[in-house]
Design a protein around this motif. Structure first.
Motif, PDB file in Angstrom:
ATOM      1  N   GLN A   1       6.349   4.328  -3.001  1.00 49.80           N
ATOM      2  CA  GLN A   1       5.675   4.713  -1.770  1.00 49.80           C
ATOM      3  C   GLN A   1       4.235   5.119  -2.111  1.00 49.80           C
ATOM      4  OE1 GLN A   1       8.413   6.827  -2.915  1.00 49.80           O
ATOM      5  NE2 GLN A   1       9.743   5.125  -2.306  1.00 49.80           N
ATOM      6  N   GLU A   2       3.293   4.681  -1.271  1.00 52.91           N
ATOM      7  CA  GLU A   2       1.882   5.005  -1.505  1.00 52.91           C
ATOM      8  C   GLU A   2       1.377   6.022  -0.485  1.00 52.91           C
ATOM      9  OE1 GLU A   2      -2.502   2.820  -1.972  1.00 52.91           O
ATOM     10  OE2 GLU A   2      -0.754   1.655  -1.332  1.00 52.91           O
ATOM     11  N   THR A   3       0.569   6.944  -0.962  1.00 52.11           N
ATOM     12  CA  THR A   3      -0.102   7.914  -0.095  1.00 52.11           C
ATOM     13  C   THR A   3      -1.601   7.791  -0.319  1.00 52.11           C
ATOM     14  OG1 THR A   3       1.754   9.469  -0.264  1.00 52.11           O
ATOM     15  CG2 THR A   3      -0.359  10.356   0.489  1.00 52.11           C
ATOM     16  N   LYS A   4      -2.361   7.698   0.763  1.00 57.02           N
ATOM     17  CA  LYS A   4      -3.818   7.613   0.645  1.00 57.02           C
ATOM     18  C   LYS A   4      -4.458   8.569   1.642  1.00 57.02           C
ATOM     19  CE  LYS A   4      -5.602   3.688  -0.499  1.00 57.02           C
ATOM     20  NZ  LYS A   4      -6.191   2.318  -0.570  1.00 57.02           N
ATOM     21  N   THR A   5      -5.318   9.453   1.134  1.00 53.61           N
ATOM     22  CA  THR A   5      -5.969  10.441   1.993  1.00 53.61           C
ATOM     23  C   THR A   5      -7.469  10.217   2.099  1.00 53.61           C
ATOM     24  OG1 THR A   5      -6.327  11.993   0.159  1.00 53.61           O
ATOM     25  CG2 THR A   5      -4.239  12.177   1.356  1.00 53.61           C
TER      26      THR A   5
ATOM     27  N   VAL B   1       5.679  -1.161  -2.832  1.00 57.28           N
ATOM     28  CA  VAL B   1       4.785  -0.444  -1.921  1.00 57.28           C
ATOM     29  C   VAL B   1       4.476  -1.302  -0.699  1.00 57.28           C
ATOM     30  CG1 VAL B   1       2.411   0.364  -1.629  1.00 57.28           C
ATOM     31  CG2 VAL B   1       3.712   1.065  -3.641  1.00 57.28           C
ATOM     32  N   LYS B   2       4.178  -2.562  -0.939  1.00 53.77           N
ATOM     33  CA  LYS B   2       3.773  -3.464   0.143  1.00 53.77           C
ATOM     34  C   LYS B   2       4.914  -3.769   1.102  1.00 53.77           C
ATOM     35  CE  LYS B   2       1.540  -7.960   0.888  1.00 53.77           C
ATOM     36  NZ  LYS B   2       0.953  -9.150   0.209  1.00 53.77           N
ATOM     37  N   THR B   3       6.125  -3.953   0.558  1.00 58.59           N
ATOM     38  CA  THR B   3       7.267  -4.369   1.385  1.00 58.59           C
ATOM     39  C   THR B   3       8.120  -3.210   1.873  1.00 58.59           C
ATOM     40  OG1 THR B   3       8.735  -4.629  -0.531  1.00 58.59           O
ATOM     41  CG2 THR B   3       7.391  -6.546   0.109  1.00 58.59           C
ATOM     42  N   GLY B   4       8.045  -2.077   1.194  1.00 57.63           N
ATOM     43  CA  GLY B   4       8.919  -0.962   1.529  1.00 57.63           C
ATOM     44  C   GLY B   4      10.347  -1.176   1.088  1.00 57.63           C
TER      45      GLY B   4
END
Length: 367
Positions: free
Chosen positions: A235-239, A355-358
């Motif tokens: 999972q990716e998190t971007k702030t 990350v891209k597909t979940g």
């Protein structure tokens, strides 16, 4: 971290103890031939390697490759490299005729590792390539093929594979002192500076934190558990969307599953400090390293107590050991060859896909 500049103009190219106070020591490597190597890409890490080699017993800098005349001059003066062993990215193929260079240590940006490795292999020189090996498994395989076709060795700069506390924990696991290993945790991260540096440019880095710091947890999980994962979720998190643009990951949490049933939970980030920890637990004991992959000293403890080992500058020990691998055909306790790097790239590819597909991604270690 400092950024490496200018090069892009030419893409052509236990002992266990109650307390631990780090001690400085010279690497204890058997006397033998000296590995004469050129540094390719003269950024901050190349300078760190250069400074460490002063402590080395079996490695010496005898060549330099850079797109910056200023850096060539600076490094040549600092490390005593002759003018006829200075190259830029346009004439580096002529290194083939330099008998004073056995190998080239590549510390250029990630996206150049593949073309640089192929170029050096075709010049008949052994290759040491800094991690990550490439920007994906496809490029990593091209690097392996090029080195095999030209009869040269390919090593990846996994300095932790020679670090004494790391090796002691791996040996303890191999002896069964932790019982059946069940879980690994890897936390790898720091707050990255200079937003203009190449590590935050997808076309040069191939990603973001995962390619730089996350690969430590990937590789660490493998040598700590002693097996390769068969699936990943991530999972990716971007702030900060300005600093971390499309294709440049800021934070990724990822999980891996292994054939034995063991699992790993890891975090890779460019936005949090004080994340440099490995934890391994089994049915009979545990091991913890914090810091686990920094430049040192590394600190480690297990259910039996703290591990005491003398601190040796990582890159000095690495280069002495790599000299033994290249010149004496020594087999390291933890592999550092191209196949080792390729496995990590298969896992990185799978993490980005997750990350891209979940979705949960089964890892295929083949192209």
């Amino acid at each position: 971290m400092s950024t490496r500049r200018t090069f892009i103009q030419s893409l052509a190219l236990p002992l266990l103890a109650n307390s631990f106070k780090p001690l400085k020591a010279k690497p204890e490597i058997a006397e033998g031939s000296i590995l004469r190597f050129a540094q390719m890409g003269l950024g901050s890490y190349a300078e760190r390697v250069g400074n460490a080699v002063k402590e080395s017993t079996r490695a010496k800098i005898t060549g330099l490759i850079s797109g910056s005349p200023e850096k060539l001059s600076k490094f040549a003066s600092k490390y005593g490299v002759e003018s006829d062993s200075l190259y830029n990215y346009s004439n580096v193929a002529s290194i083939k005729n330099n008998a004073s260079i056995d190998a080239v240590y590549i510390t250029t940006p990630n996206a150049l590792h593949c073309p640089n490795t192929i170029q050096i292999a075709e010049a008949g020189k052994h290759v040491i390539c800094e991690k990550p090996m490439a920007i994906n498994a496809k490029e990593a395989q091209k690097m392996i093929d090029a080195c095999q076709q030209n009869g040269v060795k390919l090593l990846i700069g996994y300095r932790m594979h020679f670090e004494p506390i790391t090796l002691e924990i791996v040996r303890m696991r191999q002896r069964g002192e932790f019982g059946k290993t069940l879980f690994f945790q890897g936390l790898s991260g720091f707050i990255i500076g200079d937003p203009s540096q190449w590590r935050l440019k997808k076309e040069l880095a191939g990603g973001g934190a995962m390619m730089d710091i996350g690969v430590y947890s990937i590789n660490g999980a493998r040598y700590m558990l002693g097996e390769d994962p068969i699936w990943v979720t991530a999972q990716e998190t971007k702030t900060n969307f300005e600093k971390f643009k499309d294709g440049v990951d800021e934070t990724i949490t990822f999980q891996m599953g292994f054939p034995s049933g063991a699992t790993a939970s890891c975090l890779s980030t460019y936005s949090l400090n004080y994340l440099d920890k490995f934890y391994l637990t089994g049915t009979k004991g545990f091991a913890e390293m914090q810091p686990s992959t920094g430049y040192g000293p590394i600190k480690g403890r297990t259910h039996l107590g703290e591990i005491q080992k003398q601190h040796i500058t990582h890159q000095a020990r690495q280069m002495d050991e790599m000299a033994a691998i290249i010149l004496d055909n020594k087999v390291p306790e933890i592999p550092v060859d191209g196949q080792e790097g390729l496995k990590d790239m298969f896992i990185v590819d799978a993490i980005f896909k997750a990350v891209k597909t979940g979705k949960k991604i089964n890892i295929q270690y083949e192209l």
